[in-house]
Scaffold this active site. Sequence first.
Site, PDB file in Angstrom:
ATOM      1  N   ARG A  67       0.842  -1.197   0.000  1.00 26.71           N
ATOM      2  CA  ARG A  67       0.000   0.000   0.000  1.00 26.71           C
ATOM      3  C   ARG A  67       0.879   1.250   0.000  1.00 26.71           C
ATOM      4  O   ARG A  67       0.666   2.185  -0.763  1.00 26.71           O
ATOM      5  CB  ARG A  67      -0.889  -0.014   1.244  1.00 26.71           C
ATOM      6  CG  ARG A  67      -2.352   0.136   0.879  1.00 26.71           C
ATOM      7  CD  ARG A  67      -3.224   0.144   2.096  1.00 26.71           C
ATOM      8  NE  ARG A  67      -3.978  -1.094   2.200  1.00 26.71           N
ATOM      9  CZ  ARG A  67      -4.322  -1.681   3.329  1.00 26.71           C
ATOM     10  NH1 ARG A  67      -3.966  -1.171   4.484  1.00 26.71           N
ATOM     11  NH2 ARG A  67      -5.034  -2.774   3.325  1.00 26.71           N
ATOM     12  N   LYS A 124      20.490   5.930   9.269  1.00 24.48           N
ATOM     13  CA  LYS A 124      19.257   6.664   8.969  1.00 24.48           C
ATOM     14  C   LYS A 124      19.117   7.820   9.961  1.00 24.48           C
ATOM     15  O   LYS A 124      19.739   7.812  11.020  1.00 24.48           O
ATOM     16  CB  LYS A 124      18.063   5.723   9.109  1.00 24.48           C
ATOM     17  CG  LYS A 124      17.959   4.747   7.961  1.00 24.48           C
ATOM     18  CD  LYS A 124      16.576   4.166   7.906  1.00 24.48           C
ATOM     19  CE  LYS A 124      16.343   3.464   6.595  1.00 24.48           C
ATOM     20  NZ  LYS A 124      14.987   2.927   6.487  1.00 24.48           N
ATOM     21  N   GLU A 151      16.312 -10.815   2.214  1.00 21.33           N
ATOM     22  CA  GLU A 151      17.029  -9.651   2.737  1.00 21.33           C
ATOM     23  C   GLU A 151      17.834 -10.083   3.952  1.00 21.33           C
ATOM     24  O   GLU A 151      17.283 -10.645   4.911  1.00 21.33           O
ATOM     25  CB  GLU A 151      16.071  -8.532   3.135  1.00 21.33           C
ATOM     26  CG  GLU A 151      16.854  -7.281   3.515  1.00 21.33           C
ATOM     27  CD  GLU A 151      15.991  -6.194   4.121  1.00 21.33           C
ATOM     28  OE1 GLU A 151      15.767  -5.187   3.455  1.00 21.33           O
ATOM     29  OE2 GLU A 151      15.550  -6.367   5.281  1.00 21.33           O
TER      30      GLU A 151
HETATM   31  P1  0O2 Z   1       9.695  -5.247   9.487  1.00 22.07           P
HETATM   32  O1  0O2 Z   1       8.554  -5.260  10.434  1.00 22.07           O
HETATM   33  O2  0O2 Z   1      11.015  -5.493  10.159  1.00 22.07           O
HETATM   34  O3  0O2 Z   1       9.487  -6.128   8.313  1.00 22.07           O
HETATM   35  P2  0O2 Z   1      12.651  -1.762   0.271  1.00 22.07           P
HETATM   36  O4  0O2 Z   1      12.464  -3.002   1.144  1.00 22.07           O
HETATM   37  O5  0O2 Z   1      14.041  -1.647  -0.276  1.00 22.07           O
HETATM   38  O6  0O2 Z   1      11.609  -1.683  -0.800  1.00 22.07           O
HETATM   39  P3  0O2 Z   1      12.713  -0.206   2.652  1.00 22.07           P
HETATM   40  O7  0O2 Z   1      11.662  -0.794   3.532  1.00 22.07           O
HETATM   41  O8  0O2 Z   1      12.953   1.273   2.827  1.00 22.07           O
HETATM   42  O9  0O2 Z   1      12.369  -0.478   1.151  1.00 22.07           O
HETATM   43  O10 0O2 Z   1      14.070  -1.003   2.823  1.00 22.07           O
HETATM   44  P4  0O2 Z   1      15.088  -0.983   4.016  1.00 22.07           P
HETATM   45  O11 0O2 Z   1      15.509   0.384   4.371  1.00 22.07           O
HETATM   46  O12 0O2 Z   1      16.159  -1.936   3.596  1.00 22.07           O
HETATM   47  O13 0O2 Z   1      14.262  -1.542   5.268  1.00 22.07           O
HETATM   48  C1  0O2 Z   1      13.882  -2.866   5.317  1.00 22.07           C
HETATM   49  C2  0O2 Z   1      13.851  -3.333   6.742  1.00 22.07           C
HETATM   50  O14 0O2 Z   1      14.992  -2.839   7.478  1.00 22.07           O
HETATM   51  C3  0O2 Z   1      12.672  -2.855   7.562  1.00 22.07           C
HETATM   52  O15 0O2 Z   1      11.538  -3.613   7.313  1.00 22.07           O
HETATM   53  C4  0O2 Z   1      13.204  -3.027   8.982  1.00 22.07           C
HETATM   54  O16 0O2 Z   1      13.242  -4.404   9.357  1.00 22.07           O
HETATM   55  C5  0O2 Z   1      14.636  -2.553   8.825  1.00 22.07           C
HETATM   56  N1  0O2 Z   1      14.710  -1.096   9.050  1.00 22.07           N
HETATM   57  C6  0O2 Z   1      14.900  -0.138   8.121  1.00 22.07           C
HETATM   58  N2  0O2 Z   1      14.926   1.083   8.694  1.00 22.07           N
HETATM   59  C7  0O2 Z   1      14.736   0.902  10.019  1.00 22.07           C
HETATM   60  C8  0O2 Z   1      14.681   1.801  11.142  1.00 22.07           C
HETATM   61  O17 0O2 Z   1      14.802   3.027  11.039  1.00 22.07           O
HETATM   62  N3  0O2 Z   1      14.482   1.222  12.379  1.00 22.07           N
HETATM   63  C9  0O2 Z   1      14.342  -0.131  12.536  1.00 22.07           C
HETATM   64  N4  0O2 Z   1      14.145  -0.603  13.784  1.00 22.07           N
HETATM   65  N5  0O2 Z   1      14.387  -0.997  11.497  1.00 22.07           N
HETATM   66  C10 0O2 Z   1      14.582  -0.496  10.248  1.00 22.07           C
HETATM   67  P5  0O2 Z   1      10.101  -3.053   7.699  1.00 22.07           P
HETATM   68  O18 0O2 Z   1       9.160  -3.474   6.629  1.00 22.07           O
HETATM   69  O19 0O2 Z   1      10.152  -1.584   7.974  1.00 22.07           O
HETATM   70  O20 0O2 Z   1       9.753  -3.734   9.053  1.00 22.07           O
END
Ligand code: 0O2
Length: 220
Positions: A67, A124, A151
């Site tokens: 979404r 970040k 990932e």
């Molecule tokens: P969850 O609940 O862990 O699954 P992309 O995947 O490349 O299309 P995105 O999401 O920006 O886009 O990629 P990125 O930055 O690689 O982030 C993927 C995952 O990294 C996130 O999944 C988190 O698990 C972790 N992550 C990224 N940024 C942060 C942050 O600022 N804090 C924390 N604690 N974890 C982070 P999800 O889907 O956000 O969450």
Amino acid sequence: MEYRPDANGEEVDRWKEVTLVYNSALKEVGTKLEILNDEFQHVHQYNPIEHIKSRLKSPESIVQKLRSKGYESTIENMVEYVNDIAGVRVICSFTSDIYRIAEMITEQNDLTVLSVKDYFQNPKESGYKSYHLLVTVPVFLSNRVVDVKVEIQIRTVAMDFWASLEHKIRYKYAGNAPEHIRKALVRCASMVSNLDDEMLALNREIQRLEEEEKRDKNKD
Ligand code: 0O2
């Protein structure tokens, strides 16, 4: 995408197949990492990996991500656009282990690295630090081979501690945590970095002293 009561038999079958394939990819990558860690221990008498966690992203979280990217919730879109359905987290002791582990993974011939996000060198704004590798791993089924995206997040114990709490807070406040909490998290992230730096320096000093001791013993 979840098991809806109105989902037809074909959709349910497709969902089960996709889940099986992602789960298999997690097993493949998990086993690879364990082998690399065992070999490293054998050669260097040291384990770079503290522990490994793996998870399949929840259907709710997949739908939310689709979404947020502006895509409809279909299985095709999830496979195409959600990169972290299968996620492996590798936790290590020292920041120097992060690149060591990343290199070992990158050198595996059957893995293809699609992208690298180095949030260790470039944290970040939130203070999040981690090293992300998006890879594909071949999964061998009875009648075909599927390249599946996984990932891999590599981070220290201290970074993982911070990220777990920050993740909980982010979910609790749906990304709008009060200012003082956000500031406190940024402060904690800086303490985590200092702790990681000091622990690495301490470990290097211990190794240096051990080497010195060995040299002295050999002289006698
Ligand atoms: P969850 O609940 O862990 O699954 P992309 O995947 O490349 O299309 P995105 O999401 O920006 O886009 O990629 P990125 O930055 O690689 O982030 C993927 C995952 O990294 C996130 O999944 C988190 O698990 C972790 N992550 C990224 N940024 C942060 C942050 O600022 N804090 C924390 N604690 N974890 C982070 P999800 O889907 O956000 O969450």
